[in-house]
Write an enzyme that holds these catalytic residues in place. Structure first.
Site, short mmCIF file in Angstrom:
data_model
loop_
_atom_site.label_atom_id
_atom_site.label_comp_id
_atom_site.label_asym_id
_atom_site.label_seq_id
_atom_site.Cartn_x
_atom_site.Cartn_y
_atom_site.Cartn_z
N LYS A 1 -36.18 6.81 -5.65
CA LYS A 1 -36.92 7.81 -5.15
C LYS A 1 -36.91 9.24 -5.51
O LYS A 1 -35.67 9.70 -6.07
CB LYS A 1 -36.06 7.64 -3.68
CG LYS A 1 -36.66 8.65 -2.45
CD LYS A 1 -36.17 8.36 -1.15
CE LYS A 1 -36.44 9.41 -0.13
NZ LYS A 1 -35.84 9.21 1.27
N LYS B 1 -40.48 5.59 -4.80
CA LYS B 1 -40.74 6.10 -3.58
C LYS B 1 -40.77 7.59 -3.75
O LYS B 1 -39.92 8.37 -3.81
CB LYS B 1 -39.73 5.82 -2.42
CG LYS B 1 -39.97 6.57 -1.28
CD LYS B 1 -39.08 6.20 -0.11
CE LYS B 1 -39.02 6.88 1.30
NZ LYS B 1 -37.97 6.52 2.10
N ASP C 1 -31.44 4.29 2.11
CA ASP C 1 -31.87 5.65 1.13
C ASP C 1 -30.54 6.65 0.99
O ASP C 1 -30.18 7.31 1.47
CB ASP C 1 -32.95 6.52 1.75
CG ASP C 1 -34.32 5.56 1.85
OD1 ASP C 1 -34.28 4.70 2.16
OD2 ASP C 1 -35.26 6.25 1.56
O1 LIG Z 1 -38.26 11.49 2.69
C1 LIG Z 1 -38.94 11.98 3.41
C2 LIG Z 1 -39.30 13.70 3.55
O2 LIG Z 1 -37.92 14.08 3.96
C3 LIG Z 1 -40.04 13.91 4.21
O3 LIG Z 1 -40.73 14.82 3.87
P1 LIG Z 1 -42.07 15.84 4.44
O4 LIG Z 1 -41.57 16.32 5.70
O5 LIG Z 1 -42.38 16.92 3.32
O6 LIG Z 1 -43.04 15.03 4.43
#
Ligand SMILES: O=C[C@H](O)COP(=O)(O)O
Length: 345
Positions: free
Chosen positions: A245, A281, A182
């Site tokens: 994403k 994503k 990513d």
């Molecule tokens: O890519 C994922 C995010 O960093 C996770 O975010 P979150 O902690 O708000 O679910």
């Protein structure tokens, strides 16, 4: 890119954006001359700018109204059971904290491969997403599970480093066993209009990924306008992204229904133009089963059912799995379990 191609692609995109209904599930045959047309688009900074600025402007009011109205759709109980399991199987279960440890990553991997030890019918998540120095730990903990290892790279989350550093970060993640990378785009370059520089960096990271899948994080919250999100989506797809994403999860505005809907339109239109399917994503701030189901409705109604699988749609989330497990259990037994039912991450 010639003006002819600019007009042709702009027309194609305009036409497909007019329709509200999802497109037919079968990928269309790409235009015979699409490779050379795409090569033309990215031949120079000027041609790339002409193409990106030739994309139709986003009707912000219409976009937000559409996202809000799709968010009010209710689904039947039988469909809900399916949706909860589908959402679990689409999670990139994420920990991206400075205080992450091998122990925390191992615990997350155990949870991702077997989310509910009391109910073996619960599907595993799609991937565990970690910083690159913890990839080897995740790889070992996930051995034989079918759950992928995703690594953030390219000086995540800011993306502020020399290109050589970003490429080394990517190469190290892949060498340690990452199946998916990513990356973040260079928002500074993008906002300054240096599109070709952003494009070339994605191409270089794509190359450093080898066989690993590349997810390109646009960081929508820093792109200022919906028009920019549409442009960045096309830029990333032209450069070879396997997924686009929304966010790092580290800025004020992360995944929203509206910005995800916009990106779903982009992948739908990109497939219509090129025959190539790209995944989406949303990440950051998605915490409840109710929200996850709303996103699945957006996918179905915008890109279409072809995108309703972990191959083409993921949730980047650290705690969403907990609520999905609670709702799944409620659906099965008619009641919520006690607070010990899900592990607190
Ligand atoms: O890519 C994922 C995010 O960093 C996770 O975010 P979150 O902690 O708000 O679910």
């Amino acid at each position: 890119m010639t003006c002819h191609y600019a007009r042709r692609y702009a027309r194609l995109v305009t036409m497909s954006l007019k329709a509200d209904a999802p497109k037919a599930p079968t990928p269309p045959t790409p235009p015979e001359d699409s490779p050379s047309a795409l090569a033309d688009v990215t031949a120079s900074d000027a041609s790339l700018r002409r193409f990106l600025h030739g994309l139709p402007g986003v009707d912000a009011v219409g976009l937000e109204a559409r996202a809000a109205s799709l968010g009010t759709r209710s689904i039947k109980t039988t469909a809900k059971a399916y949706a909860l399991d589908l959402a679990i199987s689409m999670i990139d279960l994420t920990t991206l904290e400075g205080a992450d440890t091998p122990g925390k990553v191992r615990a997350l991997c155990a949870k991702g491969r077997n989310p509910d030890p009391t109910d073996r019918s619960t599907p595993p998540v799609a991937a565990i997403c970690v910083y690159s120095d913890l990839v080897a730990t995740a790889r070992e903990a996930l051995a034989g599970s079918g759950v992928a290892v995703a690594s953030v790279a390219t000086a995540f989350p800011a993306g502020r480093a020399a290109r050589s550093v970003k490429l080394a970060d990517t190469a190290e993640a892949v060498a340690a066993g990452a199946d998916e990378v990513d990356m973040v785009i260079d928002r500074g370059a993008f906002l300054a209009g240096r599109y070709l520089s952003v494009f070339e960096e994605i191409v270089a990271v794509r190359e450093a990924c080898g066989d690993a899948h590349l997810k390109v994080i646009l960081e929508n919250g820093e792109l200022a306008t919906y028009d920019n999100i549409r442009r960045a989506s096309w830029l990333a797809m032209l450069a070879g992204a396997d997924f686009i994403k929304t966010s790092t999860g580290k800025v004020g505005v992360n995944a929203t229904p509206a910005n995800t809907l916009l990106m779903l339109q982009a992948v739908r239109d990109f497939r219509a133009a090129t025959g190539r399917q790209i995944g989406v994503k949303p990440a950051g701030g998605i915490r409840t089963a109710k929200d996850a189901v709303k996103f699945l409705v957006l996918v179905n109604e915008t890109a279409g059912p072809d995108w309703l699988s972990p191959t083409w749609f993921r949730f980047g989330a650290s705690s969403l799995l907990n609520d999905l497990l609670m709702q799944r259990q409620k659906l099965g037994t008619g009641r919520y379990s006690g607070p010990d039912y899900v592990t607190v991450d």
